[in-house]
Design a protein around this motif. Structure first.
Motif, mmCIF file in Angstrom:
data_model
loop_
_atom_site.group_PDB
_atom_site.id
_atom_site.type_symbol
_atom_site.label_atom_id
_atom_site.label_comp_id
_atom_site.label_asym_id
_atom_site.label_seq_id
_atom_site.Cartn_x
_atom_site.Cartn_y
_atom_site.Cartn_z
ATOM 1 N N ARG A 49 46.037 25.914 -8.081
ATOM 2 C CA ARG A 49 47.246 25.732 -7.291
ATOM 3 C C ARG A 49 48.402 25.342 -8.193
ATOM 4 O O ARG A 49 48.297 24.444 -9.012
ATOM 5 C CB ARG A 49 46.997 24.643 -6.264
ATOM 6 N N GLY A 50 49.494 26.049 -8.069
ATOM 7 C CA GLY A 50 50.674 25.734 -8.847
ATOM 8 C C GLY A 50 50.657 26.305 -10.254
ATOM 9 O O GLY A 50 51.585 26.090 -11.013
ATOM 10 N N ALA A 51 49.591 27.009 -10.619
ATOM 11 C CA ALA A 51 49.519 27.573 -11.965
ATOM 12 C C ALA A 51 50.574 28.658 -12.122
ATOM 13 O O ALA A 51 50.876 29.389 -11.180
ATOM 14 C CB ALA A 51 48.136 28.167 -12.222
ATOM 15 N N PRO A 52 51.151 28.767 -13.327
ATOM 16 C CA PRO A 52 52.140 29.817 -13.555
ATOM 17 C C PRO A 52 51.513 31.197 -13.379
ATOM 18 O O PRO A 52 50.319 31.367 -13.540
ATOM 19 C CB PRO A 52 52.596 29.588 -14.993
ATOM 20 N N ARG A 53 52.345 32.149 -13.077
ATOM 21 C CA ARG A 53 51.877 33.513 -12.821
ATOM 22 C C ARG A 53 51.081 34.073 -14.003
ATOM 23 O O ARG A 53 50.106 34.785 -13.818
ATOM 24 C CB ARG A 53 53.079 34.400 -12.522
ATOM 25 N N ASP A 54 51.478 33.753 -15.236
ATOM 26 C CA ASP A 54 50.820 34.293 -16.422
ATOM 27 C C ASP A 54 49.620 33.467 -16.877
ATOM 28 O O ASP A 54 49.014 33.778 -17.894
ATOM 29 C CB ASP A 54 51.815 34.387 -17.586
ATOM 30 N N PHE A 55 49.264 32.407 -16.143
ATOM 31 C CA PHE A 55 48.125 31.586 -16.524
ATOM 32 C C PHE A 55 46.884 32.469 -16.625
ATOM 33 O O PHE A 55 46.581 33.240 -15.742
ATOM 34 C CB PHE A 55 47.887 30.467 -15.505
ATOM 35 N N GLY A 56 46.183 32.358 -17.722
ATOM 36 C CA GLY A 56 44.976 33.152 -17.908
ATOM 37 C C GLY A 56 45.204 34.490 -18.562
ATOM 38 O O GLY A 56 44.254 35.153 -18.951
ATOM 39 N N THR A 57 46.461 34.923 -18.681
ATOM 40 C CA THR A 57 46.729 36.197 -19.348
ATOM 41 C C THR A 57 47.500 36.004 -20.640
ATOM 42 O O THR A 57 47.379 36.803 -21.549
ATOM 43 C CB THR A 57 47.513 37.157 -18.434
ATOM 44 N N CYS A 58 48.286 34.957 -20.727
ATOM 45 C CA CYS A 58 49.059 34.665 -21.937
ATOM 46 C C CYS A 58 48.488 33.400 -22.579
ATOM 47 O O CYS A 58 48.438 32.350 -21.938
ATOM 48 C CB CYS A 58 50.533 34.457 -21.595
ATOM 49 N N PRO A 59 48.044 33.463 -23.822
ATOM 50 C CA PRO A 59 47.456 32.285 -24.460
ATOM 51 C C PRO A 59 48.409 31.091 -24.532
ATOM 52 O O PRO A 59 47.976 29.943 -24.390
ATOM 53 C CB PRO A 59 47.079 32.753 -25.862
ATOM 54 N N PHE A 60 49.692 31.341 -24.734
ATOM 55 C CA PHE A 60 50.646 30.235 -24.831
ATOM 56 C C PHE A 60 50.862 29.564 -23.479
ATOM 57 O O PHE A 60 50.918 28.344 -23.384
ATOM 58 C CB PHE A 60 51.983 30.716 -25.420
ATOM 59 N N VAL A 61 50.984 30.373 -22.417
ATOM 60 C CA VAL A 61 51.149 29.825 -21.072
ATOM 61 C C VAL A 61 49.886 29.055 -20.676
ATOM 62 O O VAL A 61 49.949 27.963 -20.112
ATOM 63 C CB VAL A 61 51.469 30.934 -20.050
ATOM 64 N N THR A 62 48.727 29.607 -21.002
ATOM 65 C CA THR A 62 47.455 28.949 -20.686
ATOM 66 C C THR A 62 47.366 27.598 -21.384
ATOM 67 O O THR A 62 47.053 26.580 -20.754
ATOM 68 C CB THR A 62 46.268 29.845 -21.088
ATOM 69 N N ALA A 63 47.640 27.562 -22.689
ATOM 70 C CA ALA A 63 47.567 26.302 -23.440
ATOM 71 C C ALA A 63 48.583 25.294 -22.909
ATOM 72 O O ALA A 63 48.260 24.116 -22.716
ATOM 73 C CB ALA A 63 47.800 26.561 -24.927
#
Length: 116
Positions: free
Chosen positions: A2-16
């Protein structure tokens, strides 16, 4: 999540960035990189952190799978926190952050420009 950015899990920088959000995440991971610690010991190592902030940060890091919480059936209850395998995989990154931070501190000591 919930609330995770749209690119969470696809972009390593956004995920980190998402996993390490929170002012104290990296510092908590640093302290736990040396081994298991009880809540009170973490509080002593980070006196500028409030009890509730430490508690919420640990809960979030546990929910993200970076920190493990072990409760022992004792009176009074004893709880220990440690890094999971995923959290331990982050230790080399912590070492790199430490080296870069030390280098930047040295840069400032030599009269280098600080951010404005």
């Amino acid at each position: 999540m919930r609330g995770a950015p749209r690119d969470f899990g696809t972009c390593p920088f956004v995920t980190a960035q998402w996993l390490l959000r929170g002012k104290w995440s990296i510092v908590i991971l640093h302290h736990l990189s040396g081994g298991k610690l009880r809540f009170g010991e973490l509080e002593r190592r980070m006196p500028e952190l409030t009890h509730s902030t430490l508690s919420s940060q640990l809960k979030r890091l546990e929910a993200e799978g970076l920190v493990s919480r072990e409760v022992f059936p004792e009176v009074p209850p004893r709880v220990e926190y440690s890094l999971t395998q995923v959290g331990r995989d982050f230790i080399p990154v912590l070492s790199s952050i430490e080296a870069w931070g030390a280098s930047y501190i040295e840069h400032l000591r030599k009269g280098g420009a600080a951010p404005s």
